[in-house]
Each structure stands twice: as C-alpha cells, then as structure tokens.
Motif scaffolding. Sequence first.
Motif, short mmCIF file in Angstrom:
data_model
loop_
_atom_site.label_atom_id
_atom_site.label_comp_id
_atom_site.label_asym_id
_atom_site.label_seq_id
_atom_site.Cartn_x
_atom_site.Cartn_y
_atom_site.Cartn_z
N PRO A 1 111.12 -13.52 110.34
CA PRO A 1 112.41 -13.78 111.00
C PRO A 1 112.40 -15.01 111.91
N HIS A 2 111.23 -15.38 112.42
CA HIS A 2 111.12 -16.52 113.34
C HIS A 2 110.62 -17.79 112.65
N PHE B 1 115.71 -12.31 105.15
CA PHE B 1 115.70 -13.04 106.42
C PHE B 1 116.07 -14.52 106.28
#
Length: 535
Positions: A405-406, A262
């Motif tokens: 992912p964030h 990621f």
Amino acid sequence: MSEAEPARGAGHQVLSGALTSGVLQIVSALFFLALTPAILVHLGIAAYGFWSLMMTIVRFTLFADFGIGPSVTKHVAESWANKDRHGVRSAATIGMLYYFCLSVVVLGVAALAGPALLSHLKMPAELHRIAPAMLLGFTLYFACSLTFWGSFSATLNGLGLLRLTAFANAVGSITSTATIGFSLAMGFGLKGMLVGSFVQVAVAALIGQVAIYRTCGGSLVAPWTLSKSLVRRMLSFGGWVQISTIANLVNCETPMLILGYFAGVESVAVFDIGSRLARCVKALAFHFNSALLPAVTAIEYRHGSVRSRATIATAHRFLSVTSFAVMGLLVATAPVVLNLWLGNRSVNGPTLYAVVIAMAGVYLVENFVTVAITGLRGLGRPQFEASYALVYAGVDLGISVLLTPHFGLAGVLGGLGCGVLAGAFSFGYTVVRSGAGSGGILMGFWIARLSAATAIAVAVTASLYAVVPLHAAHRMLSLAALASLGIAYAVTFVAALGAVRFLTETDLTLVRRILPRRFDPVLAAPLTRKLFGAA
C-alpha cells in the motif's frame, strides 16, 4: 563398474531429456514473447494487466489440487517400473476424475462469487463491464486444461516421456500463439486471447492422449475397476504436496492480486511482463524436476537410495550452473532485451528492469531448493518441503500486504525476496537436522565459486555494453550486437568456471555423454581438458 557409474548414467538420461524438453519450451516461449508487443498494441496496458489478472485468479483453483499431479507422476513411474500397464492407466484415470470434479466446483464458485471479487479491483469502467463474463470464460479454459492436459501430462512424465510432454506443450503453445495473433489482427481483443488458450489445451491434450494410448494400450480404465488402496495411496501422498501447492500459489499468484487491489491493473502488467522475462531462469528447472521425479522413483525402486541420491546430486549441480548462467545474462543484457522486445510501449523502463532482476533472483533461489524438494518427493518423503513452502508463503504474504500500500511494486518484490530466503534457510535446516540431506541431496558448498564465475562474466559483458551502447532505433544492429554480447558472456562464463576451479573431470564426462559424438574432438582437446581440470 563402480557404484556411482550407473547413477551417472541415470543422471545423463535426466539431463539430456530435460535439456531437449527445455529447448522445445524455449522455442514455444519465444513465439509468445515475440507476440507480446503486438498484444500490448492491440489490448493496451490496462487490458493486458486485466488478462494477466484473470489468469491469476483462475489459477487459484490449484489450491484444491491436493497434490494429485505429482502423485499421478510418482505412481505411474512405480507401475511402469513394475511393467504394470493397468496401474499406469488407473493412476491417470484417478487424476482425470479428480480434476473433473474439481472443475465443476470451481466453475460454480466463479459464477457465484466472481462478480463480488471483481468489484474490488481497480480498472477502467469498460473492463468492469466485461469482467464477469471473461472470468467465467477463463475459468472454463483452466478447468479443461486441468481435466484433460493436467492428467495426461502427469502420466507422460511418469512414463519418462518428458520430451513428448514438451513436444505437445510446444505444438499447443505455437498453435495458440498463431491463433491469438490472428484474432488480435481481426479485432477480437480479449476474446481472441481466450480462444487461443482453448486451442492450446485441445492440441496438447490430443497429442498426450494418443501417446499414452500407443504406449500403454489405452489411456484410461473404467472408474468402477479402480483399486481403493491405490486411491488412498495417491491421496495420502498428495496430501503432503497439497501444503506446498497452497503455499506456492500464495507466492506465485497473490502478488498480482495485491497489486490489482492496491495499485491497479497497470502495475499488474509491469509485474507480469518483468516476471515473464525473468522466468528464463526457470526455463530448464521445470523440465529438470519433471524428469527427476519419475527417474528417482524408478531408481529407488530398482537400485536403492545410493544411486537415487547420486542422481539428485548430479541434477542439482547441473541445474545450479544453468540457473546462475541465465541469471547473469539477464543482469548484463536485460536493458537491451527490453528495448528490442518492447520498444516504447508506455512501460517504465527502469522499473521494469528492476522487476526483471528481482524476480530472476527469486527464481534462482527457488531453483536451488526445488531440486532437493523434487528428489525427496521421488524418495517418498514429500513432507520435508512443507517447512519451505509455509515459511516462504507466510513471510512473503505478510511483508507484501504490509509494504505494497505504501511502496507499490517494491513492496511486492521485497515480500517475495524475503520470503524465498527465509523458506530456503528453513528447508535446509529441517532437512539437515533430519539427516535426509546426506548423500548429496544438499550440495551448497560450491555456490561461492559459481557466484564468483557469474560475477566475472557479468562484469565483462557489462563493460562491453558500456563501450558499445545499443539503441532501440536501430533494431537490426542492436539485435546483432546483443547476439555478440551473448556469445561473449557464454565464453567468459565458461572460462571463469575453469578459473575458479568449479569444473571437474566428472563434469567433462557428463558433458561428453550429453553432446553428440561429433563434439568429441573438441572435448578431447588439451585446452578443454585443462578447463575441466582433467589430467
């Protein structure tokens, strides 16, 4: 002699052996830590992250370990307590044969599936070109490490030769570090890192093989002479441990893979560097647990559960003190250490400091739980750790995949923190409910006092650092000041332990047994006795 007296003697043997081994391991680790800035210069942060990722991928072979390492240690300890040398060599042989078969399978999987896996990782094009070959090289290294050193080190631990295991590891690590340094200076890059890894395995395995041969009159037996019942017992014990092995791999290795997928190999490098420094909290934990498993097994075999549980309690209390002490030292001085260690290496300082502190906290909780887990293994009850490992892994993996992912690194750290806390509470509940926690295996009631002493020492040291700030531009002055801060922290921490009434007269007796006799006048001084609450 009281019932507790022999237990305290056994506890002294565990602690003194673990401390000696820990010192050797720390010395060898310092050599590699000193080399890390040079590795970053010669490889660059992307290639460093790639190397860390390769080591993570090949370590996943342990998912099929089937708990054979702890099983070898336990059954060697039982055979050695019964003076059965053939049983010792048989357990070592079973371990080596299993690791060899596992290595053949893993090498085949790496050759077939490696390129497809590597294609999903975010890294520069030049690394993509060499990645398949490097993956095979590192997989071969790890296969050799498991087959030769894995079985020998487990056997040495079962024989109680923990210091010799640490000596072999230290000599191998120092030789490997020297090889890596020379290879990097010659411009071999990642190939030099691989060669250094093979050197470490070869040196450590040779020392281990010689030690086992001299102790037992041989190191292995012919495979066709192995007892089928012994194979069944070892696999049965290892089956429970396998559950924890898989879950622990998720906790230790998947953060690298998640970050690599990621966020890219640069984030992997930052996480690896921060975790490497935070691993100081676990510097003694591995050696405590390696010494505790065979010791508890032998004591349970010879004397019963009362003495073995008292030994576990002694190790648990002592390891908790050392873990809190190192954790506090990192919190107070990590910015200085990072400046002196890495200087300006294009690594985000605040982010790296956050990784160090977060991972130190995770390792602190792990230490507190794994002593009880190791003790229960020695008592022949490895199934209790399954709840801890599965809950830890499930919560960690779920939160990390959801948040990374964030939030990048923060997501991985959040997953690890939530996972280790959830696993610890689950383990404590399971053990206490079953009644296995009686007799001193779980002793958490003094954690508040230990936490208070650590907080006091951190506050005093941080205040001193604020008054005398250190800068990387003046390395020697900063190093001297850091040493002074470390001394101030140690003195404050010990004084705070006495102030919150954590130390007892039993602790003083234990310290007197561990330290050489020349320290007796200091330990008998009125101030020392008052510190330990002695009359």
